[in-house]
Design a protein around this motif. Structure first.
Motif, PDB file in Angstrom:
ATOM      1  N   PRO A   1      29.380 -54.767  57.111  1.00  0.00           N
ATOM      2  CA  PRO A   1      29.574 -56.168  57.383  1.00  0.00           C
ATOM      3  C   PRO A   1      29.525 -56.565  59.009  1.00  0.00           C
ATOM      4  O   PRO A   1      28.636 -57.689  59.172  1.00  0.00           O
ATOM      5  CB  PRO A   1      30.795 -56.770  56.666  1.00  0.00           C
TER       6      PRO A   1
ATOM      7  N   VAL B   1      25.772 -56.351  59.912  1.00  0.00           N
ATOM      8  CA  VAL B   1      25.141 -57.416  59.273  1.00  0.00           C
ATOM      9  C   VAL B   1      24.886 -58.928  59.905  1.00  0.00           C
ATOM     10  O   VAL B   1      24.252 -59.560  60.241  1.00  0.00           O
ATOM     11  CB  VAL B   1      25.294 -57.513  57.902  1.00  0.00           C
TER      12      VAL B   1
ATOM     13  N   GLU C   1      19.564 -55.946  59.644  1.00  0.00           N
ATOM     14  CA  GLU C   1      19.194 -56.048  58.205  1.00  0.00           C
ATOM     15  C   GLU C   1      19.897 -55.284  57.194  1.00  0.00           C
ATOM     16  O   GLU C   1      20.326 -54.147  57.630  1.00  0.00           O
ATOM     17  CB  GLU C   1      17.917 -55.615  57.871  1.00  0.00           C
ATOM     18  N   PRO C   2      20.502 -55.803  56.092  1.00  0.00           N
ATOM     19  CA  PRO C   2      21.345 -54.924  55.436  1.00  0.00           C
ATOM     20  C   PRO C   2      20.797 -53.652  54.764  1.00  0.00           C
ATOM     21  O   PRO C   2      21.258 -52.829  54.685  1.00  0.00           O
ATOM     22  CB  PRO C   2      21.522 -56.030  53.951  1.00  0.00           C
TER      23      PRO C   2
ATOM     24  N   GLY D   1      17.124 -58.813  51.203  1.00  0.00           N
ATOM     25  CA  GLY D   1      18.317 -58.993  52.368  1.00  0.00           C
ATOM     26  C   GLY D   1      19.360 -59.814  52.033  1.00  0.00           C
ATOM     27  O   GLY D   1      20.541 -59.396  51.916  1.00  0.00           O
ATOM     28  N   ALA D   2      18.932 -61.117  51.521  1.00  0.00           N
ATOM     29  CA  ALA D   2      20.077 -62.173  51.153  1.00  0.00           C
ATOM     30  C   ALA D   2      20.857 -61.638  50.077  1.00  0.00           C
ATOM     31  O   ALA D   2      22.056 -61.860  50.211  1.00  0.00           O
ATOM     32  CB  ALA D   2      19.336 -63.443  50.828  1.00  0.00           C
TER      33      ALA D   2
ATOM     34  N   GLN E   1      23.401 -58.998  51.319  1.00  0.00           N
ATOM     35  CA  GLN E   1      24.360 -59.422  51.940  1.00  0.00           C
ATOM     36  C   GLN E   1      25.505 -60.309  51.054  1.00  0.00           C
ATOM     37  O   GLN E   1      26.494 -59.971  51.267  1.00  0.00           O
ATOM     38  CB  GLN E   1      23.765 -60.650  52.967  1.00  0.00           C
TER      39      GLN E   1
ATOM     40  N   LEU F   1      27.399 -57.173  49.671  1.00  0.00           N
ATOM     41  CA  LEU F   1      28.297 -56.783  50.731  1.00  0.00           C
ATOM     42  C   LEU F   1      29.537 -57.768  50.896  1.00  0.00           C
ATOM     43  O   LEU F   1      30.528 -57.330  51.187  1.00  0.00           O
ATOM     44  CB  LEU F   1      27.501 -56.856  52.173  1.00  0.00           C
TER      45      LEU F   1
ATOM     46  N   SER G   1      25.213 -51.168  49.067  1.00  0.00           N
ATOM     47  CA  SER G   1      25.791 -51.824  50.144  1.00  0.00           C
ATOM     48  C   SER G   1      25.977 -50.719  51.314  1.00  0.00           C
ATOM     49  O   SER G   1      25.892 -51.193  52.424  1.00  0.00           O
ATOM     50  CB  SER G   1      26.992 -52.404  49.930  1.00  0.00           C
TER      51      SER G   1
ATOM     52  N   LEU H   1      30.139 -63.872  55.657  1.00  0.00           N
ATOM     53  CA  LEU H   1      28.801 -63.309  55.215  1.00  0.00           C
ATOM     54  C   LEU H   1      27.978 -64.335  54.037  1.00  0.00           C
ATOM     55  O   LEU H   1      26.820 -64.496  54.246  1.00  0.00           O
ATOM     56  CB  LEU H   1      29.085 -61.846  54.608  1.00  0.00           C
TER      57      LEU H   1
ATOM     58  N   GLN I   1      26.451 -67.297  55.896  1.00  0.00           N
ATOM     59  CA  GLN I   1      25.349 -67.093  56.862  1.00  0.00           C
ATOM     60  C   GLN I   1      24.180 -66.859  55.769  1.00  0.00           C
ATOM     61  O   GLN I   1      23.103 -66.900  56.329  1.00  0.00           O
ATOM     62  CB  GLN I   1      25.925 -65.773  57.384  1.00  0.00           C
ATOM     63  N   VAL I   2      24.268 -66.591  54.566  1.00  0.00           N
ATOM     64  CA  VAL I   2      23.111 -66.408  53.809  1.00  0.00           C
ATOM     65  C   VAL I   2      22.232 -67.703  53.941  1.00  0.00           C
ATOM     66  O   VAL I   2      22.657 -68.656  53.686  1.00  0.00           O
ATOM     67  CB  VAL I   2      23.602 -65.873  52.318  1.00  0.00           C
TER      68      VAL I   2
END
Lengths: 98, 273
Positions: free
Chosen positions: B31, B34, B39-40, B96-97, B100, B103, B175, B269, B272-273
């Motif tokens: 985390p 990220v 990038e995750p 990626g979103a 996230q 995660l 993850s 997290l 932030q998405v």
């Protein structure tokens, strides 16, 4: 055949000392490879880093294989098959990914 | 991308804290990476390297103490590794979103697990005082030395335990976080395995799960070797340091602090998405 459902005949804690030594040696090797991957220039650093990843993948699988062979020798067939099945799953995953 | 020296320091810090708190380092490392802009899909393989390195560092002492139940661990790994391989293959196609969000849910779950209290279910039995601490051949049972003497235990609810391990495998594959925070409570609460044995066995099994997922992400070409060396070094050093200073601090207090940190990280997290 081991006695099922109770303590084994000689279940001493130190009986897996070979595995302990292997894991200690692997930790040192992984440490050296990680340092090499960071400080060695160019291709040598890449090779050391790649070998580190290979070590981190290989050590747990060698441990499973070691246990599988140990249980075969001791007649603990059910768990030897379980360990063999686990290795087969990882092998199929690797072949599929590659 | 975060610089290599910073990555080493971050990996050492998270592995040390993760070892002390019983979460494993990757649940903090991934985390934070990220949130730092990685990038995750790139952070996940580094998390797997951290899991494998931390487990390797802790393995010799846990094995020497007779706490690892290999038969239980390998049985549980059948579903965990299969799920991790499948999830790792799928993760290459997940946006990626979405990773996230996964995660964030993982961090939230780990935080909530960290705030829960473990009860002592198994007690010492005088008739087992002559038995050494070990797993019993041919079974998922065993004994270990705990408060008051030798404590025998028997694994229960193996089916639900296997399902829980599959969930842990999916978490790891998607993850890059070690599933120890799922595996240890599942063994403890579902299967009635003593905490010390469950934790040591989980440390063994997370390495196998991580190795299974690493095989896949390596095949997909998602491992940045130089960064993996930095995280691997940090994971090894942090794992050793954490296990050495474990007795000098209050694990319960640290565990609560880490749990709250993880919940905050989960919130950030999601925002932030």
């Amino acid at each position: 055949m081991p006695e099922v459902g109770g303590p084994g005949p000689h279940p001493l804690v130190g009986r897996q000392r070979h595995l302990v030594v292997f894991l200690r040696a692997s930790t040192i090797v992984a440490f050296v490879l990680a340092v090499g991957g960071l400080i060695l220039p160019g291709r040598a650093g890449t090779v050391a880093g790649t070998l580190l990843v290979a070590t981190l993948i290989g050590v747990p699988l060698v441990r499973v294989a070691w246990l599988c062979l140990r249980w075969i020798r001791r007649g603990d067939v059910r768990f030897a098959l379980t360990a063999g099945g686990l290795l087969a799953i990882v092998a199929v995953g690797a072949l599929t990914a590659l | 991308m975060i610089s290599v020296p910073s990555l080493v320091l971050l990996a050492v810090a998270t592995a040390t804290a993760g070892t002390l708190g019983g979460f494993g380092g990757a649940v903090l490392l991934v985390p934070i990476l990220v949130l730092s802009g990685v990038e995750p899909s790139v952070a996940a393989p580094l998390g797997l390297v951290s899991v494998a390195a931390g487990s390797l560092a802790a393995a010799p002492s846990q094995l020497a103490n007779g706490l690892v139940h290999h038969r239980l661990g390998i049985t549980m790994e059948i579903t965990a590794s299969a799920a991790a391989i499948t999830a790792a293959m799928a993760s290459a196609h997940v946006p990626g979103a979405a990773l996230q969000v996964v995660l964030a849910l993982v961090a939230l779950a780990a935080g909530l697990v960290g705030l829960s209290h473990a009860e002592m279910r198994n007690v010492a039995m005088p008739e087992f005082s002559g038995e050494p601490p070990a797993e019993w051949p041919g079974t998922l049972d065993g004994a270990y030395v705990g408060p008051g003497g030798v404590i025998p235990y028997r694994a229960r609810h193996v089916g639900p335990g296997l399902v829980a391990m599959a969930v842990a495998g999916v978490v790891t594959g998607l993850s890059g976080v070690g599933g120890g925070f799922v595996k240890t409570p599942a063994m403890r609460e579902l299967m009635y395995i003593p905490m010390k044995v469950a934790a040591a066995t989980s440390t063994f099994t997370v390495a196998v799960t991580a190795a299974s997922a690493l095989v896949v992400v390596a095949g997909q070409g998602r491992i940045v070797v130089h960064d993996a060396a930095a995280v691997g070094l940090g994971g090894l050093v942090g794992g050793i340091v954490g296990s050495r200073i474990q007795d000098r601090i209050s694990p319960a207090r640290l565990r609560r602090a880490l749990a709250i940190t993880l919940i905050l990280v989960a919130v950030v997290l999601v925002v932030q998405v």
